[in-house]
Design a protein around this motif. Sequence first.
Motif, PDB file in Angstrom:
ATOM      1  N   UNK A 234       0.788  -1.359   0.190  1.00 46.23           N
ATOM      2  CA  UNK A 234      -0.116  -0.034  -0.170  1.00 46.23           C
ATOM      3  C   UNK A 234       1.016   1.210  -0.007  1.00 46.23           C
ATOM      4  N   UNK A 235       0.181   2.332  -0.492  1.00 47.92           N
ATOM      5  CA  UNK A 235       1.193   3.703  -0.739  1.00 47.92           C
ATOM      6  C   UNK A 235       0.460   4.746   0.393  1.00 47.92           C
ATOM      7  N   UNK A 236       1.184   5.128   1.489  1.00 51.05           N
ATOM      8  CA  UNK A 236       2.176   4.425   1.915  1.00 51.05           C
ATOM      9  C   UNK A 236       1.958   3.368   3.045  1.00 51.05           C
ATOM     10  N   UNK A 237       2.760   2.518   3.311  1.00 54.66           N
ATOM     11  CA  UNK A 237       2.492   1.550   4.392  1.00 54.66           C
ATOM     12  C   UNK A 237       1.996   2.282   5.617  1.00 54.66           C
ATOM     13  N   UNK A 238       2.480   3.315   5.982  1.00 51.06           N
ATOM     14  CA  UNK A 238       2.181   3.944   7.511  1.00 51.06           C
ATOM     15  C   UNK A 238       2.053   5.296   7.071  1.00 51.06           C
ATOM     16  N   UNK A 239       0.955   6.062   7.127  1.00 53.78           N
ATOM     17  CA  UNK A 239       0.932   7.392   7.295  1.00 53.78           C
ATOM     18  C   UNK A 239       0.513   7.783   8.530  1.00 53.78           C
ATOM     19  N   UNK A 240       1.204   8.947   8.898  1.00 53.10           N
ATOM     20  CA  UNK A 240       0.641   9.327  10.247  1.00 53.10           C
ATOM     21  C   UNK A 240       0.620  10.963  10.482  1.00 53.10           C
ATOM     22  N   UNK A 241       0.499  11.439  11.697  1.00 55.59           N
ATOM     23  CA  UNK A 241       0.423  13.068  11.526  1.00 55.59           C
ATOM     24  C   UNK A 241       1.595  13.637  10.967  1.00 55.59           C
ATOM     25  N   UNK A 242       2.721  13.174  11.367  1.00 56.15           N
ATOM     26  CA  UNK A 242       3.974  13.873  10.939  1.00 56.15           C
ATOM     27  C   UNK A 242       4.420  13.401   9.636  1.00 56.15           C
ATOM     28  N   UNK A 243       4.717  14.328   8.586  1.00 56.85           N
ATOM     29  CA  UNK A 243       4.801  13.806   7.288  1.00 56.85           C
ATOM     30  C   UNK A 243       6.526  13.157   7.227  1.00 56.85           C
ATOM     31  N   UNK A 244       7.211  13.208   8.078  1.00 54.77           N
ATOM     32  CA  UNK A 244       8.690  12.574   7.860  1.00 54.77           C
ATOM     33  C   UNK A 244       9.036  11.854   9.153  1.00 54.77           C
ATOM     34  N   UNK A 245       9.654  10.685   9.239  1.00 58.14           N
ATOM     35  CA  UNK A 245      10.202   9.991  10.392  1.00 58.14           C
ATOM     36  C   UNK A 245      11.496  10.422  10.516  1.00 58.14           C
ATOM     37  N   UNK A 246      12.121  11.608   9.951  1.00 56.98           N
ATOM     38  CA  UNK A 246      13.508  11.796  10.094  1.00 56.98           C
ATOM     39  C   UNK A 246      13.831  12.018  11.572  1.00 56.98           C
ATOM     40  N   UNK A 247      13.020  12.725  12.271  1.00 61.09           N
ATOM     41  CA  UNK A 247      13.241  13.014  13.766  1.00 61.09           C
ATOM     42  C   UNK A 247      13.448  11.954  14.540  1.00 61.09           C
ATOM     43  N   UNK A 248      13.035  10.686  14.089  1.00 62.22           N
ATOM     44  CA  UNK A 248      13.001   9.398  14.672  1.00 62.22           C
ATOM     45  C   UNK A 248      14.385   8.832  14.369  1.00 62.22           C
TER      46      UNK A 248
END
Length: 361
Positions: A234-248
Motif C-alpha cells: 500500500x502507498x504509504x504502508x504507514x501514514x501518520x500525523x507527521x510527514x517524515x520520520x526523520x526526527x526518529x
Amino acid sequence: MPNTPDIRDRAMGAIMGAFVGDALGLGPHWYYDLDQLRRDYGDWIDGYTDPRPGRYHEGLKAGQSSQAGFILALTLRSLVERGGYDQEDFCRRLDEELFPHLDGTPASGPGGYTSQSIREAWRRRTVQGRPWGEPGGPADTTEAIERCLAIAVRYALHPGQLATAVARNAALTQGDDLVLSMTVAFCSVLGQLVQGHPLDARISGRLMELVHRGELPFHAVTRDDLQPPRPGDPDPPRAGRFASPDALLSPAYMAAAAADPGVSIEPAWKVSLVYGMPCAIYHQLPAAYYLAARFKHDFESAVLHAVNGGGQNQARAILTGALAGAQTGLRGIPRRFLEGLEDAPALQGLAGALADAAVTG
C-alpha cells in the motif's frame, strides 16, 4: 523487559536529571562568548553557580530552578495528582500558578526568564483572552520538551499514549509541525531509555518498528528495515500525523558518531560548536543525543559537558540530563548534585510518585 525496580530508578533518574541540568545551567546561561564564560566561571564549571549581575537569572542562587524547572515541576504535580495527563488540569495550572506572575516581558516571573513560547501563550490567554487549543506560537525551541519529558516518563511503557499526550501538550505552545515532530521524537527516545533500551545506533530502528505498528504518529514509506516498499505494498504502508520520520532517525546517527573512534569531538563540550550554540531545537537535540550516548554510564560528564559548551547550555543540560539520567538511573546521579538542588526532597518525591504510576500503568 527489565525488572520493575530498574524501570522505577531510570524513570526517577530522567526526571531528577532534568532538574539537575536546569539548575546547573542557571548561572552560566546563554554565554555565546566562550572567553567571557571562562573569565566569569573559570576553565571548567563543575557544579551549581550563582548568576552574575546583569545576566538572565540575576537574583537567583546556585541550585535553584529556572522557569523551565518551575514548569516541569508544575507538569509533574498535574501528572501525579491527576493520575496521568489531564490537559484541562495542566492548562488551569498555567492560568493560575504561572501566568499571574508574568508581564509579557522576557525578564519576569519565577525562574528569572520567560521563554518565547510561554510569553506568546501568556499573551494569547491574558491579553487577548483566547481559549486554549488554538495553534501554538512559531517558536522553534525546546520549551515543550522541557516539560513534556515528564509526560514521556509517565507513559514510557506505552509509546502510543506517550506520543498522543506529548503531541497534545506540546501543541499548546508550539505551532510548527517540525518542532512538534522533533518533540515527540525526543520524548519517544526518552521512553525507550526508561524501558531499558540503550541509546545506540539501533534506537531508530526500534522507533521505526513502533511507527509501522501504528504506535507512533509518523508517516513512513519504507518497510520495517528501512528498505524500499515492494510492488503491491500500500502507498504509504504507514501514514501518520507527521510527514517524515526523520526526527526518529536522527538519534541513531548521533549515537553512532559518539561510538565511532573515527569521529573526534574533543573535548566533548565542543559539541556545541559542531551542532550549534543557539536555542533552536535542531541545534539542541543533536548535541543532547551525542552527549547522552557518549557518556551513557557517566551522568556527571554528560551534563557538565553540556553546560560548559556555552550558548543555550541550560536547555542542552536539561535534555542531556534527562537522557543521561534515564540511562544511569537515579543511583547514577552524584549525590552532590541532589544535595545542592533546591527543594530536592520534594522534587524527588514527585519523581518517585510519577515513576510508580509509570510502572503500574
